[in-house]
Write a protein that holds these residues in place. Structure first.
Motif, short mmCIF file in Angstrom:
data_model
loop_
_atom_site.label_atom_id
_atom_site.label_comp_id
_atom_site.label_asym_id
_atom_site.label_seq_id
_atom_site.Cartn_x
_atom_site.Cartn_y
_atom_site.Cartn_z
N TRP A 238 83.68 -50.13 -30.16
CA TRP A 238 82.35 -49.83 -30.68
C TRP A 238 82.40 -49.34 -32.14
O TRP A 238 81.45 -49.57 -32.89
N ILE A 239 83.51 -48.74 -32.56
CA ILE A 239 83.60 -48.25 -33.94
C ILE A 239 83.58 -49.41 -34.94
O ILE A 239 82.80 -49.41 -35.90
N ALA A 240 84.43 -50.41 -34.72
CA ALA A 240 84.54 -51.50 -35.69
C ALA A 240 83.25 -52.33 -35.78
O ALA A 240 82.74 -52.55 -36.89
N PRO A 241 82.68 -52.80 -34.66
CA PRO A 241 81.43 -53.57 -34.79
C PRO A 241 80.28 -52.76 -35.39
O PRO A 241 79.48 -53.28 -36.16
N ARG A 242 80.20 -51.49 -35.01
CA ARG A 242 79.12 -50.65 -35.54
C ARG A 242 79.26 -50.49 -37.06
O ARG A 242 78.26 -50.52 -37.79
N THR A 243 80.50 -50.32 -37.53
CA THR A 243 80.73 -50.19 -38.96
C THR A 243 80.37 -51.48 -39.69
O THR A 243 79.77 -51.47 -40.78
N ALA A 244 80.73 -52.63 -39.09
CA ALA A 244 80.38 -53.92 -39.71
C ALA A 244 78.87 -54.09 -39.78
O ALA A 244 78.34 -54.58 -40.79
N CYS A 245 78.17 -53.69 -38.72
CA CYS A 245 76.71 -53.78 -38.72
C CYS A 245 76.11 -52.92 -39.82
O CYS A 245 75.18 -53.34 -40.53
N ARG A 246 76.62 -51.72 -39.98
CA ARG A 246 76.11 -50.82 -41.01
C ARG A 246 76.38 -51.38 -42.40
O ARG A 246 75.52 -51.29 -43.29
N GLU A 247 77.55 -51.97 -42.60
CA GLU A 247 77.90 -52.53 -43.91
C GLU A 247 76.98 -53.68 -44.28
O GLU A 247 76.60 -53.84 -45.45
N LEU A 248 76.58 -54.49 -43.30
CA LEU A 248 75.74 -55.66 -43.57
C LEU A 248 74.25 -55.37 -43.38
O LEU A 248 73.42 -56.26 -43.61
N GLY A 249 73.90 -54.17 -42.94
CA GLY A 249 72.51 -53.83 -42.71
C GLY A 249 71.92 -54.49 -41.48
O GLY A 249 70.72 -54.82 -41.46
N ILE A 250 72.72 -54.66 -40.44
CA ILE A 250 72.27 -55.29 -39.19
C ILE A 250 72.04 -54.21 -38.15
O ILE A 250 72.97 -53.45 -37.84
N PRO A 251 70.85 -54.10 -37.57
CA PRO A 251 70.65 -53.15 -36.47
C PRO A 251 71.58 -53.50 -35.30
O PRO A 251 71.80 -54.67 -34.98
N VAL A 252 72.12 -52.46 -34.66
CA VAL A 252 73.08 -52.68 -33.58
C VAL A 252 72.47 -53.49 -32.44
O VAL A 252 73.11 -54.39 -31.89
N LEU A 253 71.22 -53.20 -32.10
CA LEU A 253 70.57 -53.95 -31.02
C LEU A 253 70.41 -55.43 -31.39
O LEU A 253 70.53 -56.31 -30.54
N ASP A 254 70.15 -55.69 -32.67
CA ASP A 254 70.04 -57.07 -33.13
C ASP A 254 71.40 -57.77 -33.03
O ASP A 254 71.49 -58.95 -32.66
N TYR A 255 72.46 -57.04 -33.37
CA TYR A 255 73.81 -57.57 -33.24
C TYR A 255 74.11 -57.93 -31.79
O TYR A 255 74.63 -59.03 -31.49
#
Length: 470
Positions: free
Chosen positions: A388-405
């Motif tokens: 969960w750490i790595a995908p969440r960080t990638a989402c934050r870097e690209l501005g993607i909401p986690v639920l959208d991911y």
């Protein structure tokens, strides 16, 4: 290669081979994360057209790799006598431990610069050529192993043949790079300590990622060999190889994006960067879901088809590896993106936590549960940390909401995965293990999943892009 080695060496000797290979893999830490650092910095220098800086960087890392190879080989010479006391090795193969460990280390040292040159090609955007070179090295290694074993040789002959193959591979990669890119000025005299210092901060986080990968990938065999015995390593190592080779195939298409991620970031093309990351992650995760279904339901049968019916594998083990498919891919894809962007601090720290937790859980669970406990420790450590750490960080870097991911990556595989799982359950209930009917059923499971994912999981634009890229 696994069936060939297992058949000719036997379960205990193969277990020793797998354990020693895992141990020597830790010498790769001496490169301090260069397998991830090199492609990124090479891509940056190439994008700026700075040949002089690129030549100095490559020369510096070539010198560092040569020094590391020598240091690792020398360390193995001294450490080898300690292993016979630490590993649970049957008496009849005890004399093999010291020379085998030294030969594994020599093979590793001789092949180290080949990995550097593959990383260089990747950073220059020649990912397909790097992949072809890696395939050629693999085939060369396989041919060397086959020649050694089929001529009647044992473990020592196998390791000598692998060392020679590593040397030939390194020389071949060097010649390939020099012929393809004579414009890059590479010489040991151009190596600079200042270059290592300049890349040291980011390389430190790459190093943590490398520690995590080596711990997750290599510690299990060592723990099993030390606490259960090297003979027990073989079933786990075979299952692990099936899992790792499947992931390597699934990830190979996405890994080519690393230098492009760096380029799009440098060009400020965030839309292409985001869309490409999401499409690649969605596609690779879908493949992981299909692999999880097949390995979970048919894993024991697949192992017996691969290495023969004599190897006993805990029937619960394939289900653990099936779950690991689903955690490994999101981690890998997010780490790939963040490494390319130089934003890999969070997954590096998460990977370090995963490594510590992996070793701790494996040591706790190996005594009551044996091999299964080690596998559960690997799965649990990933779930609690970098899954969960790595995908969440990638989402934050690209501005993607986690639920959208989750919707765009995970959600599209739910219906195909459910249908494939139901089909697999019906096939397993009706087809005899190892039969042609079962094999046809596995093909049907794959067809059901792929058809549904193609129609329901991919948009028309996605299908168009994938068709063009293919």
């Amino acid at each position: 290669m696994v069936p060939l080695i297992l058949h000719h060496l036997g379960q205990a000797t193969y277990g020793l081979y797998a354990t020693l290979t895992s141990l020597v893999g830790y010498f790769g830490l001496l490169t301090f994360g260069s397998s991830l650092a090199v492609p990124r910095y090479v891509a940056e220098h190439a994008a700026r057209g700075d040949r002089d800086a690129l030549g100095t960087f490559v020369s510096t890392y070539l010198a560092a790799h040569l020094a590391v190879a020598l240091a690792g080989a020398l360390a193995a010479m001294g450490l080898a006598p300690l292993l016979a006391q630490l590993l649970g090795v049957p008496a009849d193969i005890q004399p093999l431990v010291i020379p085998a460990f030294r030969l594994v280390a020599v093979g590793w040292a001789l092949g180290l610069t080949a990995g550097l040159h593959q990383s260089l090609l990747t950073g220059l955007g020649e990912v397909q050529l790097a992949s072809l070179a890696n395939s050629a090295r693999t085939l060369l290694n396989l041919a060397a192993v086959a020649a050694a074993l089929l001529s009647g040789g044992g473990l020592t002959a196998l390791l000598i043949a692998q060392s020679l193959a590593s040397l030939v591979g390194s020389i071949g990669l060097w010649l390939l790079v020099r012929s393809r890119h004579p414009e890059i000025p590479v010489a040991l005299g151009r190596a600079r300590v200042a270059t290592l210092r300049a890349t040291g901060k980011n390389a430190g986080y790459y190093f943590l990622m490398q520690v995590a990968a080596l711990t997750v990938m290599g510690t299990d065999n060592i723990v099993i060999g030390a606490f259960v015995g090297v003979a027990a390593v073989a079933p786990y190592a075979v299952m692990f190889q099936l899992w790792a080779m499947t992931l390597a195939v699934l990830w190979s298409g996405a890994d080519v994006l690393l230098p492009f991620f760096t380029r799009w970031q440098a060009q400020g093309d965030r839309a292409t960067l985001t869309d490409s990351y999401l499409l690649a992650t969605k596609t690779v995760f879908a493949g992981s879901v299909l692999a999880a279904v097949i390995v979970g339901v048919f894993g024991i049968s697949l192992v017996r088809r691969w290495v023969g019916p004599t190897l006993e594998v805990d029937p619960r083990l394939p289900w653990v590896f099936a779950a690991m498919f689903l955690t490994a891919t999101p981690i890998h894809m997010a780490s790939l993106l963040l490494s390319a962007l130089g934003r890999h601090r969070a997954p590096a720290i998460g990977g370090a936590a995963e490594a510590v937790l992996n070793l701790t859980l494996s040591l706790i669970l190996v005594r009551p549960l044996g091999v299964l406990g080690v596998a559960l420790g690997t799965l649990g450590s990933g779930l609690l940390t970098n899954a969960w750490i790595a995908p969440r960080t990638a989402c934050r870097e690209l501005g993607i909401p986690v639920l959208d991911y989750l919707r765009r990556v995970v959600g599209h595989a739910v219906v195909p995965g459910t249908a494939a799982g139901a089909t697999a359950w019906l096939v397993a209930a009706r087809a005899a293990p190892g039969s042609a009917t079962e094999l046809a059923g596995i093909a049907l499971v794959a067809a059901v999943f792929l058809l549904l994912f193609w129609r329901l999981g991919l948009s028309p634009d996605d299908r168009h892009i994938l068709t063009i890229k293919r």
